[in-house]
Motif scaffolding. Structure first.
Motif, mmCIF file in Angstrom:
data_model
loop_
_atom_site.group_PDB
_atom_site.id
_atom_site.type_symbol
_atom_site.label_atom_id
_atom_site.label_comp_id
_atom_site.label_asym_id
_atom_site.label_seq_id
_atom_site.Cartn_x
_atom_site.Cartn_y
_atom_site.Cartn_z
ATOM 1 N N GLY B 177 5.488 3.931 0.013
ATOM 2 C CA GLY B 177 4.408 3.431 -0.830
ATOM 3 C C GLY B 177 3.055 3.547 -0.165
ATOM 4 O O GLY B 177 2.904 4.203 0.870
ATOM 5 N N VAL B 178 2.085 2.897 -0.781
ATOM 6 C CA VAL B 178 0.707 2.946 -0.280
ATOM 7 C C VAL B 178 0.608 2.065 0.969
ATOM 8 O O VAL B 178 0.986 0.904 0.923
ATOM 9 N N PRO B 179 0.126 2.599 2.102
ATOM 10 C CA PRO B 179 -0.057 1.762 3.288
ATOM 11 C C PRO B 179 -1.046 0.640 2.980
ATOM 12 O O PRO B 179 -2.000 0.858 2.234
ATOM 13 N N VAL B 180 -0.817 -0.554 3.555
ATOM 14 C CA VAL B 180 -1.732 -1.677 3.338
ATOM 15 C C VAL B 180 -3.107 -1.301 3.893
ATOM 16 O O VAL B 180 -3.227 -0.878 5.048
ATOM 17 N N GLY B 181 -4.143 -1.444 3.064
ATOM 18 C CA GLY B 181 -5.485 -1.046 3.480
ATOM 19 C C GLY B 181 -5.784 0.416 3.163
ATOM 20 O O GLY B 181 -6.893 0.879 3.396
ATOM 21 N N ALA B 195 5.095 5.668 -4.797
ATOM 22 C CA ALA B 195 4.522 4.343 -5.042
ATOM 23 C C ALA B 195 4.565 4.002 -6.532
ATOM 24 O O ALA B 195 4.756 2.842 -6.913
ATOM 25 N N ILE B 196 4.378 5.002 -7.383
ATOM 26 C CA ILE B 196 4.461 4.775 -8.832
ATOM 27 C C ILE B 196 5.924 4.526 -9.233
ATOM 28 O O ILE B 196 6.245 3.562 -9.928
ATOM 29 N N ARG B 197 6.810 5.405 -8.767
ATOM 30 C CA ARG B 197 8.241 5.290 -9.117
ATOM 31 C C ARG B 197 8.804 3.939 -8.703
ATOM 32 O O ARG B 197 9.574 3.327 -9.409
ATOM 33 N N GLN B 198 8.409 3.485 -7.513
ATOM 34 C CA GLN B 198 8.976 2.246 -6.988
ATOM 35 C C GLN B 198 8.031 1.074 -7.182
ATOM 36 O O GLN B 198 8.006 0.153 -6.368
ATOM 37 N N ARG B 199 7.248 1.096 -8.286
ATOM 38 C CA ARG B 199 6.288 0.023 -8.533
ATOM 39 C C ARG B 199 7.001 -1.314 -8.701
ATOM 40 O O ARG B 199 8.154 -1.362 -9.120
ATOM 41 N N ARG B 200 6.271 -2.392 -8.360
ATOM 42 C CA ARG B 200 6.869 -3.741 -8.394
ATOM 43 C C ARG B 200 6.154 -4.581 -9.437
ATOM 44 O O ARG B 200 4.950 -4.423 -9.634
ATOM 45 N N PRO B 201 6.867 -5.512 -10.088
ATOM 46 C CA PRO B 201 6.182 -6.408 -11.029
ATOM 47 C C PRO B 201 5.143 -7.247 -10.310
ATOM 48 O O PRO B 201 5.369 -7.697 -9.190
ATOM 49 N N PHE B 202 3.973 -7.445 -10.960
ATOM 50 C CA PHE B 202 2.863 -8.204 -10.355
ATOM 51 C C PHE B 202 3.205 -9.696 -10.387
ATOM 52 O O PHE B 202 3.676 -10.200 -11.385
#
Lengths: 202, 202
Positions: B177-181, B195-202
């Motif tokens: 996924g997207v690195p923090v920062g 990161a899109i495929r493995q997106r998480r619920p907000f």
């Protein structure tokens, strides 16, 4: 909360000390420590022995300020070198650079820095008295001032020239000009002007 | 003609060995050696002592492959760590990175590299048998494969998953996924797609 100790105290201590070497930061010190641990026989043990040996033997030459395992150093006691010329450098690294280039076959004198009002470095902080004493030896006929071409270096060079006035030696300095292999396009105005002013017959 | 020895043999030897450390070349090794010689009490003597101590004490943990001054290592014998989870890493430096991040409070297993046909590294070159043996311990319920997200790392991860099939443990791997920062604009397509495929619920 203190950060969790990542490795054992022996390795942490090693990392902490390696990080103090110029060119190594905390991250590269960790890489270096790991390389040492992994290459125990080929690297860690020899380096440990070499360091212990250096701690034991290396000292500063009382004559010229060079570092070596004997005092006076190998260069000062080398009878094949021209004893009539002293090359003045700021630092041992400059001495090494001139030696690598085999630029001169004379003796050296390491000042240990340059005059700097900003850093509070006056003549008494540098090894200048020793230089004047050596220059007064009747054997010595020339002092080449090989300090860096920086403002501090040039200030120091002027001061040294003054101090050496009564020593009965010729005082010279390094030539300014185009570095060998250098392209004019990339050189600063000061260097180019100096190279033109001090042009040599072809 | 051999190049003129610039410094004494003890210093030359030190330079030569320092130049073998990752991150140091011949020039920076000279600078490092000079810094050591100049800062004898503050740097050279402590580093010499620390290296001698490391040579004496540091060993590889026979359980997990970590380096420490005891065997089994401090992490393997730490009763405050979750003994049911083993985090598999390629190298000790990866273990250190996870420990610095305090990412997980479990035990580790250091493979010692990745499978690589090109470099001739097969399963028998890596510490895989030891991992399978440890994973078969009824206490262990999960193996987290924390290898690098490179082709070799992923190949190794697939091989390990196969090997661990009969060990009765859950096998997981690090999230992509997207690195923090991190800024999306600077990320590669693979990371963004993951990161899109493995997106998480907000």
């Amino acid at each position: 909360m203190a950060p969790r100790a990542v490795a054992g105290p022996e390795i942490e201590r090693l990392i902490q000390l390696l990080a103090k070497l110029p060119g190594l930061g905390p991250r590269s010190a960790r890489r270096a420590a790991l390389a040492l641990v992994k290459r125990r026989e080929q690297l860690m043990e020899p380096l440990s022995a070499a360091l212990a040996r250096a701690v034991e033997t290396v000292r500063v030459c009382s004559e010229c300020g060079n570092v070596d395992s004997c005092d006076p150093c190998t260069i000062c006691t080398d009878s094949k070198r021209d004893a009539s010329v002293i090359v003045v450098v700021e630092d041992v690294s400059d001495l090494w650079a001139l030696e690598r280039a085999e630029a001169v076959n004379a003796r050296y004198h390491v000042l240990g820095g340059t005059l700097s009002a900003l850093d509070g470095i006056g003549p008494e902080e540098l090894n200048i008295d020793g230089l004047v004493r050596r220059a007064c030896d009747p054997l010595v006929t020339e002092v080449i001032i090989a300090v860096n071409a920086t403002v501090e270096g040039q200030t120091t060079a002027h001061y040294l020239t003054d101090q050496l006035r009564d020593a009965g030696v010729a005082v010279s300095r390094l030539a300014h000009g185009v570095p060998v292999g250098g392209e004019l396009d990339y050189l600063d105005e000061g260097t180019l002007s100096a190279a033109i002013r001090q042009r040599r017959p072809f």
